[in-house]
Each structure stands twice: as structure tokens, then as C-alpha cells.
Design an enzyme around this catalytic site. Structure first.
Site, PDB file in Angstrom:
ATOM      1  N   TRP A  24       0.844  -1.201  -0.029  1.00 37.44           N
ATOM      2  CA  TRP A  24       0.195   0.151   0.049  1.00 37.44           C
ATOM      3  C   TRP A  24       0.990   1.179   0.066  1.00 37.44           C
ATOM      4  O   TRP A  24       1.880   1.342   0.701  1.00 37.44           O
ATOM      5  CB  TRP A  24      -1.064  -0.078   1.285  1.00 37.44           C
ATOM      6  N   HIS A  54      -0.522  -5.993   6.337  1.00 39.76           N
ATOM      7  CA  HIS A  54      -1.541  -5.999   5.120  1.00 39.76           C
ATOM      8  C   HIS A  54      -0.722  -6.456   4.039  1.00 39.76           C
ATOM      9  O   HIS A  54      -1.187  -6.055   2.747  1.00 39.76           O
ATOM     10  CB  HIS A  54      -2.103  -4.638   4.962  1.00 39.76           C
ATOM     11  N   HIS A  58      -3.650 -11.548   2.728  1.00 41.30           N
ATOM     12  CA  HIS A  58      -3.939 -11.423   4.207  1.00 41.30           C
ATOM     13  C   HIS A  58      -5.232 -11.382   4.710  1.00 41.30           C
ATOM     14  O   HIS A  58      -5.986 -11.240   3.738  1.00 41.30           O
ATOM     15  CB  HIS A  58      -3.196 -10.071   4.750  1.00 41.30           C
ATOM     16  N   ASP A  60      -7.610  -9.374   7.007  1.00 39.03           N
ATOM     17  CA  ASP A  60      -8.043  -7.990   8.063  1.00 39.03           C
ATOM     18  C   ASP A  60      -8.878  -8.382   9.051  1.00 39.03           C
ATOM     19  O   ASP A  60      -9.734  -9.379   8.983  1.00 39.03           O
ATOM     20  CB  ASP A  60      -9.087  -7.006   7.307  1.00 39.03           C
ATOM     21  N   HIS A  64      -8.879  -3.598  12.553  1.00 41.88           N
ATOM     22  CA  HIS A  64      -8.230  -2.817  11.615  1.00 41.88           C
ATOM     23  C   HIS A  64      -9.248  -1.714  11.029  1.00 41.88           C
ATOM     24  O   HIS A  64      -8.670  -0.390  10.994  1.00 41.88           O
ATOM     25  CB  HIS A  64      -8.111  -3.622  10.171  1.00 41.88           C
ATOM     26  N   HIS A 172     -15.895  -2.147   4.351  1.00 48.47           N
ATOM     27  CA  HIS A 172     -15.393  -2.291   5.610  1.00 48.47           C
ATOM     28  C   HIS A 172     -16.342  -2.323   6.804  1.00 48.47           C
ATOM     29  O   HIS A 172     -16.645  -3.178   7.561  1.00 48.47           O
ATOM     30  CB  HIS A 172     -14.087  -1.762   5.995  1.00 48.47           C
ATOM     31  N   GLU A 184      -7.764 -10.484   1.528  1.00 50.86           N
ATOM     32  CA  GLU A 184      -7.744  -9.653   0.497  1.00 50.86           C
ATOM     33  C   GLU A 184      -6.054  -9.898  -0.046  1.00 50.86           C
ATOM     34  O   GLU A 184      -5.455 -10.629   0.479  1.00 50.86           O
ATOM     35  CB  GLU A 184      -7.188  -8.227   0.977  1.00 50.86           C
TER      36      GLU A 184
HETATM   37  N1  LIG Z   1      -1.558  -1.157   4.409  1.00 50.40           N
HETATM   38  C1  LIG Z   1      -2.557  -0.118   4.445  1.00 50.40           C
HETATM   39  C2  LIG Z   1      -1.872   1.297   5.017  1.00 50.40           C
HETATM   40  C3  LIG Z   1      -2.756   2.244   5.329  1.00 50.40           C
HETATM   41  C4  LIG Z   1      -4.345   1.932   4.587  1.00 50.40           C
HETATM   42  C5  LIG Z   1      -4.722   0.955   4.116  1.00 50.40           C
HETATM   43  C6  LIG Z   1      -3.788  -0.111   4.246  1.00 50.40           C
HETATM   44  C7  LIG Z   1      -4.053  -1.276   3.217  1.00 50.40           C
HETATM   45  O1  LIG Z   1      -3.388  -2.095   3.058  1.00 50.40           O
HETATM   46  C8  LIG Z   1      -5.661  -1.565   3.113  1.00 50.40           C
HETATM   47  C9  LIG Z   1      -6.036  -2.740   3.814  1.00 50.40           C
HETATM   48  N2  LIG Z   1      -5.505  -3.771   3.055  1.00 50.40           N
HETATM   49  C10 LIG Z   1      -7.518  -2.579   3.873  1.00 50.40           C
HETATM   50  O2  LIG Z   1      -8.303  -3.186   3.237  1.00 50.40           O
HETATM   51  O3  LIG Z   1      -8.113  -1.735   4.644  1.00 50.40           O
HETATM   52 ZN   LIG Z   2      -9.384  -4.408   4.021  1.00 46.73          ZN
HETATM   53 ZN   LIG Z   3      -6.181  -5.362   4.598  1.00 43.86          ZN
END
Ligand SMILES: Nc1ccccc1C(=O)C[C@H](N)C(=O)O
Ligand SMILES: [Zn+2]
Ligand SMILES: [Zn+2]
EC number: 3.5.1.9
Length: 220
Positions: A24, A54, A58, A60, A64, A172, A184
Site C-alpha cells: 500500500w 497487510h 492477508h 483483515d 483494522h 469494511h 485480500e
Molecule cells: N496498508 C495500508 C495502509 C494504510 C491504509 C490501508 C492499507 C491497506 O493495506 C488496506 C487494507 N488492506 C484494507 O483493506 O483496509
Molecule cells: Zn481491508
Molecule cells: Zn487489509
């Protein structure tokens, strides 16, 4: 001597964790290094690695997206193991880069135990080496509809259920309302739509918001 190439019992739908794996934007890069190496004084190789929770494929945890939510170590592991359906949308034309009800309703079998876990394939070929800023999101109306029919887990090949710029995290929050689980970063290359046994338990990481998983499908 005849060699019998038995059909692999499991299909690996996980990304390999490795240096330079796309993460990300702004998140922690994957890092690994050796701590001890086999030599005349040492009988073993031992390494250590660090990465965002993440990274890659992975799960969540509720923590989260909910400060009062369960950590990944507290989520009942049975939700990540059991019958599932893979829905192939890799040839779909998406409205607003989102999987909506109109697009997927007719493809999902509501009357089978596999409705408990629904996994969505959006890539023809998973972008292993590059970060896709325009990944497909899952509209919250799909999550509400699936929950009303007994679905307990949704999975995507995108890095998030919500689009990258989302601040409201509608998908979410629909998961939170329906106490569902999330996978995800799945990889469905050469995986046909259909029913499978999913095996994708997270690590028991106390207090954390997510965990990498080794996700596998067993053809039924
Ligand atoms: N690494 C991050 C850092 C900041 C914000 C979101 C992420 C994500 O990876 C998205 C997460 N997989 C999600 O589905 O909310
Ligand atoms: Zn997520
Ligand atoms: Zn995630």
C-alpha cells in the site's frame, strides 16, 4: 519407470512474501535478513523478517477498521476454513471500478453451503510486480446481500475491499455490521470459477489488525 504426475491436491492462491513486494502506498516495505548462517561454528540458518500486516495475501481483523474490534488472534479460525465459491469477474465491465449487485448476483449460488465464503476474481492476470492504484472495490450492497444469505467471509484479489482513496470504508463498515471476515490480495490466475474448500487461517498475532495468510483452495 513411469512417473505419475498426480493432480496437485491444493491450489495456492497466495502471493509470495519477498523483498520489493508491492505494498500500500506509504506502508512498510517487506524486509528480511539473516541472523545466523550455517558455517563451521553454526549448524543452522536463521533469518528475521518484517512487513506491514497487510502485505500480500492477508486477513483483515475487525481491529483494522474498528478500535473496539477483535484482533486477528481473537477471530475464530473456522471462518477461514470451509466451503467457498470463486466468482470469476475477470471479463466483467465494472461501473465505477466496483463489483456491484447487478454484476455478480446471477453468478452466486445462494443455496449451497459454499455461500458461507465468497471469493471474487477481478484480474485475468494478477499484477505480481506492480501496485495497481485502480484496483476493483466491492460495493457494500453486495456485502449486505451476501450477509442476508448466510455469507460469513468475502475475499478479493484486490488489496482492499474499498477503493484506494476511500475515507468512509463503506465495504469494511458493512463487514463490521455483519460480523464477517475478509481476505485480500488473493491470486486467482488459472483458477476457474466454482466451489472449493478454502484453507486460509491467519497467524495468531496477538493484538494486531491483520495477518498474512497462506491461502489454498482444494477442488471439490
Ligand atoms: N496498508 C495500508 C495502509 C494504510 C491504509 C490501508 C492499507 C491497506 O493495506 C488496506 C487494507 N488492506 C484494507 O483493506 O483496509
Ligand atoms: Zn481491508
Ligand atoms: Zn487489509
Amino acid at each position: 519407470m513411469t512417473t505419475h504426475f498426480t493432480k496437485p491436491q491444493y491450489i495456492d492462491i497466495s502471493q509470495p512474501l519477498r523483498p520489493n513486494i508491492p505494498v500500500w502506498p506509504g506502508d512498510t516495505e517487506y524486509h528480511a535478513q539473516s541472523k545466523w548462517k550455517i558455517d563451521e561454528h553454526c549448524p543452522v540458518n536463521v533469518s528475521f523478517f518484517s512487513c506491514s500486516t497487510h502485505t500480500g495475501t492477508h486477513a483483515d481483523a475487525p481491529f483494522h477498521y474498528d478500535p473496539e474490534g477483535l484482533a486477528i488472534s481473537e477471530v475464530p479460525v473456522d471462518i477461514y476454513i470451509g466451503p467457498c465459491q470463486v466468482i470469476d469477474l475477470s471479463n466483467a465491465v465494472f461501473n465505477n471500478n466496483s463489483i456491484d449487485l447487478l454484476l455478480c448476483q446471477s453468478l452466486i449460488d445462494l443455496d449451497k453451503p459454499s455461500i458461507e465464503r465468497v471469493l471474487f476474481k477481478t484480474y485475468k492476470v494478477f499484477p505480481v510486480e506492480t501496485w495497481d492504484n485502480d484496483f476493483i472495490s466491492l460495493h457494500f450492497e453486495v456485502i449486505e446481500w451476501l450477509a442476508s444469505h448466510g455469507c460469513r467471509l468475502v475475499g478479493v484479489d484486490s488489496p482492499s475491499l474499498d477503493h484506494q482513496a476511500s475515507k468512509t470504508l463503506d465495504a469494511h463498515n458493512a463487514i463490521k455490521r455483519n460480523k464477517m471476515a475478509i481476505l485480500e490480495g488473493l491470486v486467482f490466475d488459472n483458477v476457474p470459477a466454482g466451489e472449493y474448500q478454502l484453507i486460509a487461517p491467519p497467524l495468531k498475532l496477538n493484538g494486531l489488525d491483520s495477518s498474512p495468510v497462506r491461502a489454498l483452495l482444494q477442488p471439490r
